[in-house]
Motif scaffolding. Sequence first.
Motif, PDB file in Angstrom:
ATOM      1  N   VAL A 172       7.288  -3.928  -0.937  1.00 51.42           N
ATOM      2  CA  VAL A 172       7.151  -3.445   0.437  1.00 51.42           C
ATOM      3  C   VAL A 172       5.664  -3.461   0.774  1.00 51.42           C
ATOM      4  O   VAL A 172       4.880  -2.700   0.179  1.00 51.42           O
ATOM      5  CB  VAL A 172       7.720  -2.028   0.605  1.00 51.42           C
ATOM      6  N   PRO A 173       5.218  -4.331   1.682  1.00 48.53           N
ATOM      7  CA  PRO A 173       3.781  -4.435   1.989  1.00 48.53           C
ATOM      8  C   PRO A 173       3.216  -3.123   2.501  1.00 48.53           C
ATOM      9  O   PRO A 173       3.869  -2.373   3.234  1.00 48.53           O
ATOM     10  CB  PRO A 173       3.727  -5.526   3.060  1.00 48.53           C
ATOM     11  N   ARG A 174       1.987  -2.829   2.105  1.00 46.30           N
ATOM     12  CA  ARG A 174       1.249  -1.673   2.617  1.00 46.30           C
ATOM     13  C   ARG A 174       0.378  -2.140   3.783  1.00 46.30           C
ATOM     14  O   ARG A 174      -0.335  -3.138   3.677  1.00 46.30           O
ATOM     15  CB  ARG A 174       0.391  -1.062   1.507  1.00 46.30           C
ATOM     16  N   THR A 175       0.431  -1.440   4.884  1.00 48.92           N
ATOM     17  CA  THR A 175      -0.322  -1.831   6.070  1.00 48.92           C
ATOM     18  C   THR A 175      -1.819  -1.663   5.820  1.00 48.92           C
ATOM     19  O   THR A 175      -2.258  -0.583   5.416  1.00 48.92           O
ATOM     20  CB  THR A 175       0.083  -0.985   7.276  1.00 48.92           C
ATOM     21  N   PRO A 176      -2.604  -2.706   6.033  1.00 51.32           N
ATOM     22  CA  PRO A 176      -4.055  -2.587   5.821  1.00 51.32           C
ATOM     23  C   PRO A 176      -4.677  -1.592   6.797  1.00 51.32           C
ATOM     24  O   PRO A 176      -4.225  -1.439   7.933  1.00 51.32           O
ATOM     25  CB  PRO A 176      -4.578  -4.010   6.076  1.00 51.32           C
ATOM     26  N   SER A 177      -5.722  -0.922   6.345  1.00 50.05           N
ATOM     27  CA  SER A 177      -6.476  -0.048   7.236  1.00 50.05           C
ATOM     28  C   SER A 177      -7.172  -0.900   8.291  1.00 50.05           C
ATOM     29  O   SER A 177      -7.317  -2.118   8.131  1.00 50.05           O
ATOM     30  CB  SER A 177      -7.526   0.725   6.432  1.00 50.05           C
ATOM     31  N   PRO A 178      -7.605  -0.316   9.397  1.00 49.57           N
ATOM     32  CA  PRO A 178      -8.316  -1.106  10.421  1.00 49.57           C
ATOM     33  C   PRO A 178      -9.519  -1.846   9.851  1.00 49.57           C
ATOM     34  O   PRO A 178      -9.802  -2.985  10.246  1.00 49.57           O
ATOM     35  CB  PRO A 178      -8.727  -0.055  11.453  1.00 49.57           C
ATOM     36  N   GLU A 179     -10.239  -1.201   8.906  1.00 52.82           N
ATOM     37  CA  GLU A 179     -11.408  -1.858   8.320  1.00 52.82           C
ATOM     38  C   GLU A 179     -10.999  -3.079   7.505  1.00 52.82           C
ATOM     39  O   GLU A 179     -11.623  -4.146   7.618  1.00 52.82           O
ATOM     40  CB  GLU A 179     -12.181  -0.872   7.434  1.00 52.82           C
ATOM     41  N   LEU A 180      -9.947  -2.927   6.679  1.00 54.36           N
ATOM     42  CA  LEU A 180      -9.496  -4.066   5.872  1.00 54.36           C
ATOM     43  C   LEU A 180      -8.879  -5.141   6.755  1.00 54.36           C
ATOM     44  O   LEU A 180      -9.057  -6.341   6.508  1.00 54.36           O
ATOM     45  CB  LEU A 180      -8.489  -3.611   4.820  1.00 54.36           C
ATOM     46  N   ALA A 181      -8.150  -4.743   7.801  1.00 53.53           N
ATOM     47  CA  ALA A 181      -7.554  -5.723   8.709  1.00 53.53           C
ATOM     48  C   ALA A 181      -8.640  -6.593   9.345  1.00 53.53           C
ATOM     49  O   ALA A 181      -8.474  -7.811   9.496  1.00 53.53           O
ATOM     50  CB  ALA A 181      -6.735  -5.014   9.781  1.00 53.53           C
ATOM     51  N   ALA A 182      -9.760  -5.968   9.707  1.00 57.24           N
ATOM     52  CA  ALA A 182     -10.869  -6.730  10.292  1.00 57.24           C
ATOM     53  C   ALA A 182     -11.465  -7.698   9.270  1.00 57.24           C
ATOM     54  O   ALA A 182     -11.809  -8.839   9.598  1.00 57.24           O
ATOM     55  CB  ALA A 182     -11.938  -5.773  10.820  1.00 57.24           C
ATOM     56  N   LEU A 183     -11.576  -7.235   8.009  1.00 55.53           N
ATOM     57  CA  LEU A 183     -12.090  -8.118   6.956  1.00 55.53           C
ATOM     58  C   LEU A 183     -11.149  -9.295   6.720  1.00 55.53           C
ATOM     59  O   LEU A 183     -11.592 -10.435   6.572  1.00 55.53           O
ATOM     60  CB  LEU A 183     -12.282  -7.324   5.666  1.00 55.53           C
ATOM     61  N   LEU A 184      -9.846  -9.002   6.665  1.00 53.86           N
ATOM     62  CA  LEU A 184      -8.867 -10.075   6.446  1.00 53.86           C
ATOM     63  C   LEU A 184      -8.956 -11.120   7.553  1.00 53.86           C
ATOM     64  O   LEU A 184      -8.898 -12.327   7.294  1.00 53.86           O
ATOM     65  CB  LEU A 184      -7.452  -9.497   6.377  1.00 53.86           C
ATOM     66  N   ARG A 185      -9.092 -10.666   8.786  1.00 62.70           N
ATOM     67  CA  ARG A 185      -9.210 -11.609   9.905  1.00 62.70           C
ATOM     68  C   ARG A 185     -10.458 -12.470   9.744  1.00 62.70           C
ATOM     69  O   ARG A 185     -10.414 -13.682   9.946  1.00 62.70           O
ATOM     70  CB  ARG A 185      -9.251 -10.819  11.220  1.00 62.70           C
ATOM     71  N   ARG A 186     -11.562 -11.859   9.310  1.00 65.59           N
ATOM     72  CA  ARG A 186     -12.789 -12.630   9.127  1.00 65.59           C
ATOM     73  C   ARG A 186     -12.660 -13.623   7.985  1.00 65.59           C
ATOM     74  O   ARG A 186     -13.076 -14.767   8.090  1.00 65.59           O
ATOM     75  CB  ARG A 186     -13.964 -11.672   8.847  1.00 65.59           C
ATOM     76  N   LEU A 263      -4.529  -2.187  -1.049  1.00 69.41           N
ATOM     77  CA  LEU A 263      -3.121  -2.540  -0.849  1.00 69.41           C
ATOM     78  C   LEU A 263      -2.262  -2.258  -2.074  1.00 69.41           C
ATOM     79  O   LEU A 263      -1.042  -2.466  -2.039  1.00 69.41           O
ATOM     80  CB  LEU A 263      -3.003  -4.020  -0.482  1.00 69.41           C
ATOM     81  N   LEU A 264      -2.867  -1.793  -3.174  1.00 67.77           N
ATOM     82  CA  LEU A 264      -2.133  -1.484  -4.392  1.00 67.77           C
ATOM     83  C   LEU A 264      -1.743  -0.013  -4.420  1.00 67.77           C
ATOM     84  O   LEU A 264      -2.501   0.840  -3.957  1.00 67.77           O
ATOM     85  CB  LEU A 264      -2.970  -1.808  -5.625  1.00 67.77           C
ATOM     86  N   PRO A 265      -0.582   0.317  -4.986  1.00 67.38           N
ATOM     87  CA  PRO A 265      -0.259   1.736  -5.202  1.00 67.38           C
ATOM     88  C   PRO A 265      -1.295   2.378  -6.101  1.00 67.38           C
ATOM     89  O   PRO A 265      -1.912   1.687  -6.927  1.00 67.38           O
ATOM     90  CB  PRO A 265       1.114   1.680  -5.877  1.00 67.38           C
ATOM     91  N   PRO A 266      -1.534   3.652  -6.009  1.00 65.46           N
ATOM     92  CA  PRO A 266      -2.605   4.299  -6.776  1.00 65.46           C
ATOM     93  C   PRO A 266      -2.510   4.092  -8.282  1.00 65.46           C
ATOM     94  O   PRO A 266      -3.516   3.944  -8.956  1.00 65.46           O
ATOM     95  CB  PRO A 266      -2.435   5.793  -6.412  1.00 65.46           C
ATOM     96  N   HIS A 267      -1.277   4.006  -8.847  1.00 68.25           N
ATOM     97  CA  HIS A 267      -1.143   3.903 -10.286  1.00 68.25           C
ATOM     98  C   HIS A 267      -1.389   2.505 -10.807  1.00 68.25           C
ATOM     99  O   HIS A 267      -1.368   2.273 -12.010  1.00 68.25           O
ATOM    100  CB  HIS A 267       0.257   4.342 -10.723  1.00 68.25           C
ATOM    101  N   ARG A 268      -1.644   1.531  -9.909  1.00 68.11           N
ATOM    102  CA  ARG A 268      -1.831   0.147 -10.355  1.00 68.11           C
ATOM    103  C   ARG A 268      -3.197  -0.080 -10.974  1.00 68.11           C
ATOM    104  O   ARG A 268      -3.405  -1.059 -11.672  1.00 68.11           O
ATOM    105  CB  ARG A 268      -1.641  -0.810  -9.175  1.00 68.11           C
TER     106      ARG A 268
END
Length: 271
Positions: A172-186, A263-268
């Motif tokens: 189940v994908p974890r929604t990126p934070s606004p900061e990470l979403a901006a990085l992914l777009r770049r 995007l990883l669960p904390p225990h990863r």
Amino acid sequence: MKTYEDDSQSPDGWNVTSTLKLEDDGRFSYSEGWTDYTNASLSGGAAGTWRRGSGAIIFRAEEVYGTMYFPWAKGQELIARLQDDALDFGHGWTLRPPSPPSEYIVKTPVRNDGAVPLPPVLEPWGTRHTLAPGERVEVVAQGRWREGEPKVERRADSPVKPLARPPSPRFVPRTPSPELAALLRRWVEEVPTDGMINRLCKENDAIPLDCTEIYLWVLRTDGQVLGIDHESFAQRAEPEEDAEVAYGKIKAGARVHPELLELLPPHRGTP
């Protein structure tokens, strides 16, 4: 069509697997994959035309993509001398026809000596046949395969549980934070336009995570991991549903972009 292969090691220690296919219509395709002791993997390939010369075959590459040790160059000719059934490209690069598989018949007796039912599993089909306590069967495999196959794995410590592996949880994908979403777009915008892997990333609005000889995993800007069989004709991108695979590919991508750890669960943990 005729196929040539090589499985050797590069001068700096990479395990390199090469496959060259000559089509009857004068076209060729070449694929190459390499791994090192850390299980890192890269791949590349080439395609173009071939023709016969005097004691040689002459190749002209029209497309070159990925990372390779083999000296293909777009628009340039490469000559391989014919040595019996092998193609000698020089500098230690020789490709040979694959050895034909042999006909094998393997008979494996299986007996349930435990006190509970035993479910042997035939892979890769997942066929099961439950053996009652004390019951015995003989598994017969017949066909053509490489020496050393098929393989039989026995688990004497527990007759039932090791054979009944629970299914992997669904990713189940974890929604990126606004900061990470901006990085992914770049990062998507910064992906180059040359090469097969970059082209597939551009087509799917994604960045590369990991690649093998056959499969490419990419990450979309919404956090979805996609798997692409880049050796297939369609090269269709499909959502990765296996959580173990998807999180493993995100960890691989985090070696280049540590921000992906979000995007990883904390225990990863960390890659």
